[in-house]
Design an enzyme around this catalytic site. Structure first.
Site, short mmCIF file in Angstrom:
data_model
loop_
_atom_site.label_atom_id
_atom_site.label_comp_id
_atom_site.label_asym_id
_atom_site.label_seq_id
_atom_site.Cartn_x
_atom_site.Cartn_y
_atom_site.Cartn_z
N CYS A 246 -0.41 19.16 -17.71
CA CYS A 246 -0.43 18.83 -19.14
C CYS A 246 0.92 19.08 -19.80
CB CYS A 246 -1.53 19.62 -19.85
SG CYS A 246 -1.36 21.41 -19.68
N SER B 64 -14.77 34.39 -28.46
CA SER B 64 -15.80 35.22 -27.83
C SER B 64 -16.03 34.78 -26.40
CB SER B 64 -17.12 35.12 -28.62
OG SER B 64 -16.95 35.59 -29.93
N HIS C 296 15.45 24.88 -10.52
CA HIS C 296 14.40 24.48 -11.45
C HIS C 296 13.02 24.59 -10.81
CE1 HIS C 296 12.63 22.43 -14.88
NE2 HIS C 296 11.99 21.63 -14.03
#
Length: 441
Positions: free
Chosen positions: A50, A194, A99
């Site tokens: 992502c 929670s 990298h």
């Protein structure tokens, strides 16, 4: 032949660009076919998460390799190359290795030292192997990157410091009780925070979960997720006495846990110790609860102090991790620099073996009837002569491989012994399986 990387990440490109050039698992097979269709690409791995999409490749020419990678991203996304290049970084040789090693160690992540990226890199490498997209250099590069990331985490503990509110709650609970095995938790509120906190606590040994929420339906849903028990909001004090840890995180604008009611719970369970963590803003638990004997109360500020302290610890650990990564990068580059002599060494040994076998055959024919013992002695003598003759030049050649004179001496050996064609063949692996077996440094 250079190693290159072409990519975008959370620091260089907005999400609308990252999502267009990301690769799903289902699209990887076609992507590798297109990447390897370029005659300059010898092997590669695509990492797509992502937060980043990166193409690592072993190529014959860096500029042509960059073009092949950009062309692949264009075909995948439909975005014009000029726009892709606007958000893309192009790395070669040492910068590529640095990298990748830093990425694997979590030093280039949005959350410094995060664990997840190590597994993502490993899975990306395995996927590339599955699609037969790697070669010896790429295999070694990724195996060493994964090893370097593991070493950096093991030796610095960079990922052991909690830097989220939910995990900071776990850390405080572990400090309070030591081990959490067998402890039970009551959760007041059924929101995302929670849920995350319960997940972390269960992963650290907590066994019983009680969930209470104004919406009993939501409480039941969260309780089922963790094989726990849902209780109605007006009955939470009836069950509080069975909990060792109470986590409260509701959206209420007023206190939902009151001092007098908790005092009654404690009176009904003499000697009871309860750790309470109030993650809500505004606070859910009356401050007076923390003054009750047997209760230890933490609020969001206490948790944030833990997070801030741990962020500082991660930054300190990152300094040591960077030094480890640099050391590992240098080791890989030494191996890479020495690879151009491997075909020559292999060809030289083959030449020596060929001469030995030819002369042994001639000698045995001339000597006539020999015992097996005689043949072994003569064969051992021939082996010893060839090995001693080649030992010093091979040793010297490997040492020179790490200096600027390496190519000169390698070329001289190839020419003196007419090894050019043999050396070229020696550099070509027989199969993909052979690469996987022989890719250690």
């Amino acid at each position: 032949m250079p190693i290159i990387a072409v990519g975008v990440n959370h620091k260089t490109a907005p999400v609308e660009i990252r999502e267009k050039i990301s690769f799903s698992q289902g699209s990887l097979q076609e992507a590798y076919v297109k990447l390897l269709a370029s005659p300059v690409v010898q092997g590669g791995v695509i990492i797509s998460t992502c937060n980043r999409t990166e193409i690592y490749a072993h190529v014959l020419d860096a500029e042509q390799g960059f073009d092949a990678a950009i062309n692949l991203l264009k075909q995948k996304s439909g975005v014009e190359p000029a726009l892709i290049k606007k958000y893309t970084y192009f790395l070669t040789r040492k910068k590529t290795v640095q990298h990748l090693f830093r990425v694997t160690a979590g030093l280039d992540s949005m959350l410094l030292g995060e664990k997840q990226i190590q597994g993502q890199v490993r899975e990306a490498y395995r996927s590339a192997q599955k699609h037969k997209a790697t070669d010896k250099v790429v295999n070694t590069l990724f195996m060493q990157a994964i090893a370097a990331g593991k070493r950096a985490r093991t030796e610095t503990g960079i990922d052991r410091y909690a830097v989220s509110i939910s995990y900071a709650a776990v850390e405080l609970a572990k400090q309070f009780y030591g081990k959490l095995n067998g402890k039970s938790i009551m959760v007041i509120g059924a929101g995302k925070m929670s849920e995350l906190t319960v997940k972390h606590l269960l992963a650290n040994g907590v066994s019983g979960v009680i969930v209470s929420n104004r919406s009993y339906e939501r409480a039941s849903c969260l309780a089922r997720q963790f094989n726990g028990q849902a209780v109605r909001f007006d009955e939470l004090y009836l069950y509080m006495g069975s909990a060792d840890i109470v986590i409260s995180c509701t959206a209420a604008s007023h206190f939902v846990v009151h001092t007098k009611r908790v005092q009654q719970v404690l009176a009904a369970t003499p000697g009871k110790r309860i750790m309470m963590i109030d993650i809500a803003v505004p606070r859910d638990i009356e401050p007076g609860v923390g003054a009750l004997p047997g209760v230890t109360l933490y609020d969001i500020d206490d948790l944030q102090n833990v997070v801030d302290s741990n962020k500082m610890k991660r930054e300190q650990a990152a300094v040591f991790a960077e030094a480890i990564i640099e050391e590992q990068v240098d080791q890989f580059l030494d191996w890479l620099d020495s690879q151009f002599v491997v075909p020559t060494v292999t060809a030289l040994k083959k030449r020596g073996e060929k001469i030995k076998e030819k002369e042994l055959k001639r000698a045995f024919n001339r000597l006539g009837d020999l015992t097996n013992h005689d043949r072994k002695v003569i064969g051992s003598l021939a082996n010893s002569i060839i090995n001693q003759l080649l030992h010093t030049p091979i040793k010297q050649l490997k040492e020179y491989a790490l200096t600027e004179k390496g190519p000169v001496y390698t070329d001289a050996i190839n020419k003196l012994f007419c090894l050019e064609e043999t050396a070229q063949k020696a550099n070509e692996p027989d199969s993909f399986d052979e690469i996987q077996v022989t890719n250690g440094i």
